[in-house]
Design an enzyme around this catalytic site. Structure first.
Site, PDB file in Angstrom:
ATOM      1  N   LYS A  23      46.113  36.534  42.232  1.00  0.00           N
ATOM      2  CA  LYS A  23      45.240  36.530  43.408  1.00  0.00           C
ATOM      3  C   LYS A  23      46.090  36.432  44.686  1.00  0.00           C
ATOM      4  O   LYS A  23      47.290  36.117  44.621  1.00  0.00           O
ATOM      5  CB  LYS A  23      44.254  35.362  43.299  1.00  0.00           C
ATOM      6  N   TYR A  63      33.322  40.954  40.324  1.00  0.00           N
ATOM      7  CA  TYR A  63      32.693  39.632  40.338  1.00  0.00           C
ATOM      8  C   TYR A  63      31.170  39.703  40.353  1.00  0.00           C
ATOM      9  O   TYR A  63      30.508  38.768  40.811  1.00  0.00           O
ATOM     10  CB  TYR A  63      33.208  38.831  41.540  1.00  0.00           C
ATOM     11  N   PHE A  71      29.657  30.272  46.203  1.00  0.00           N
ATOM     12  CA  PHE A  71      31.059  30.599  46.462  1.00  0.00           C
ATOM     13  C   PHE A  71      31.330  32.105  46.424  1.00  0.00           C
ATOM     14  O   PHE A  71      32.472  32.527  46.583  1.00  0.00           O
ATOM     15  CB  PHE A  71      31.981  29.867  45.470  1.00  0.00           C
ATOM     16  N   ARG A  99      43.833  32.954  28.822  1.00  0.00           N
ATOM     17  CA  ARG A  99      42.935  31.954  29.427  1.00  0.00           C
ATOM     18  C   ARG A  99      43.517  30.545  29.228  1.00  0.00           C
ATOM     19  O   ARG A  99      43.417  29.696  30.097  1.00  0.00           O
ATOM     20  CB  ARG A  99      41.538  32.028  28.798  1.00  0.00           C
ATOM     21  N   THR A 105      39.322  26.474  35.455  1.00  0.00           N
ATOM     22  CA  THR A 105      39.066  27.021  36.796  1.00  0.00           C
ATOM     23  C   THR A 105      39.498  26.078  37.913  1.00  0.00           C
ATOM     24  O   THR A 105      40.105  26.510  38.899  1.00  0.00           O
ATOM     25  CB  THR A 105      37.555  27.329  36.933  1.00  0.00           C
ATOM     26  N   ARG A 116      47.503  27.227  36.447  1.00  0.00           N
ATOM     27  CA  ARG A 116      46.707  26.555  37.481  1.00  0.00           C
ATOM     28  C   ARG A 116      47.059  25.077  37.590  1.00  0.00           C
ATOM     29  O   ARG A 116      47.115  24.527  38.691  1.00  0.00           O
ATOM     30  CB  ARG A 116      45.215  26.748  37.176  1.00  0.00           C
ATOM     31  N   ASN A 130      43.102  29.596  42.830  1.00  0.00           N
ATOM     32  CA  ASN A 130      43.728  29.170  41.573  1.00  0.00           C
ATOM     33  C   ASN A 130      44.676  30.205  40.954  1.00  0.00           C
ATOM     34  O   ASN A 130      44.798  30.305  39.741  1.00  0.00           O
ATOM     35  CB  ASN A 130      42.642  28.739  40.578  1.00  0.00           C
ATOM     36  N   HIS A 133      43.439  35.397  37.764  1.00  0.00           N
ATOM     37  CA  HIS A 133      42.214  35.722  37.032  1.00  0.00           C
ATOM     38  C   HIS A 133      42.630  36.203  35.655  1.00  0.00           C
ATOM     39  O   HIS A 133      43.646  36.886  35.511  1.00  0.00           O
ATOM     40  CB  HIS A 133      41.439  36.845  37.740  1.00  0.00           C
ATOM     41  N   GLU A 144      36.779  45.271  33.100  1.00  0.00           N
ATOM     42  CA  GLU A 144      37.667  44.962  34.227  1.00  0.00           C
ATOM     43  C   GLU A 144      38.883  45.893  34.265  1.00  0.00           C
ATOM     44  O   GLU A 144      39.339  46.280  35.342  1.00  0.00           O
ATOM     45  CB  GLU A 144      38.097  43.493  34.140  1.00  0.00           C
TER      46      GLU A 144
END
Ligand code: IDP
Ligand code: MG
Length: 153
Positions: A23, A63, A71, A99, A105, A116, A130, A133, A144
């Site tokens: 990100k 998203y 948010f 993940r 998150t 993270r 964070n 993704h 995606e």
């Protein structure tokens, strides 16, 4: 003609691909190499990689599940705040595995040892920043990857 030998796999292979994004906070903080290092050190293969500035349209698709949440707008604005790096990683059970590498998150409570947990914290912003993704299921990863790597279709 000899009898054909049928090989029954002992370990069932589950080679998957997942969509990872570094990100804008990760790119700004020069953590692209660190994220890739963790993906590769774990043993996953990077099979797609590009830096890009996504459009609002791309992010809205990506998203879509969060539309309407408090948010959502801050999330889109944050994701539009600078370039991102899109990565396709491949390996057995890479969706679940990445993940785990990313951590939960909320970076405040994400386990130390995760991306993270080690590299992010609460910045007091409306959206949680964070670093990464990662797709959360085979359906999400297919969807995606098609959004960020349309040229592979
Ligand atoms: P994930 O990235 O861990 O899969 P999602 O629930 O899919 O988490 O949310 C997408 C992104 O939206 C998160 O990574 C985070 O940046 C942001 N986000 C999610 N939930 C919240 C929240 O409750 N407050 C602020 N930001 C959030
Ligand atoms: Mg998610």
């Amino acid at each position: 003609m000899g009898a054909r030998i049928r090989l029954t796999p002992v370990n069932s292979q589950k080679i998957e691909r997942t969509l990872i994004l570094v990100k804008p906070d990760g790119v700004r903080r020069s953590l692209v190499g660190e994220v890739i290092r963790r993906i590769e050190s774990k043993g996953y293969q990077v099979v797609g990689l590009k830096m890009m500035t996504p459009t609002r349209e791309i992010l809205a698709k990506h998203y879509a599940e969060h539309e309407g949440k408090p948010f959502y707008e801050p999330l889109l604005e944050f994701m539009l705040s600078g370039p991102i790096v899109a990565i396709i990683a491949q390996g057995n059970r890479v969706i679940e595995g990445f993940r785990k590498l990313a951590g939960t998150t909320d970076p405040t409570t994400a386990e130390p040892g995760t991306i993270r947990g080690d590299l992010a914290r609460d910045q007091g912003t409306k959206v949680v920043q964070n670093i990464v993704h990662g797709s959360d299921s085979p359906e999400s990863s297919a969807r995606e990857i098609a959004i960020f790597f349309p040229e592979l279709n």
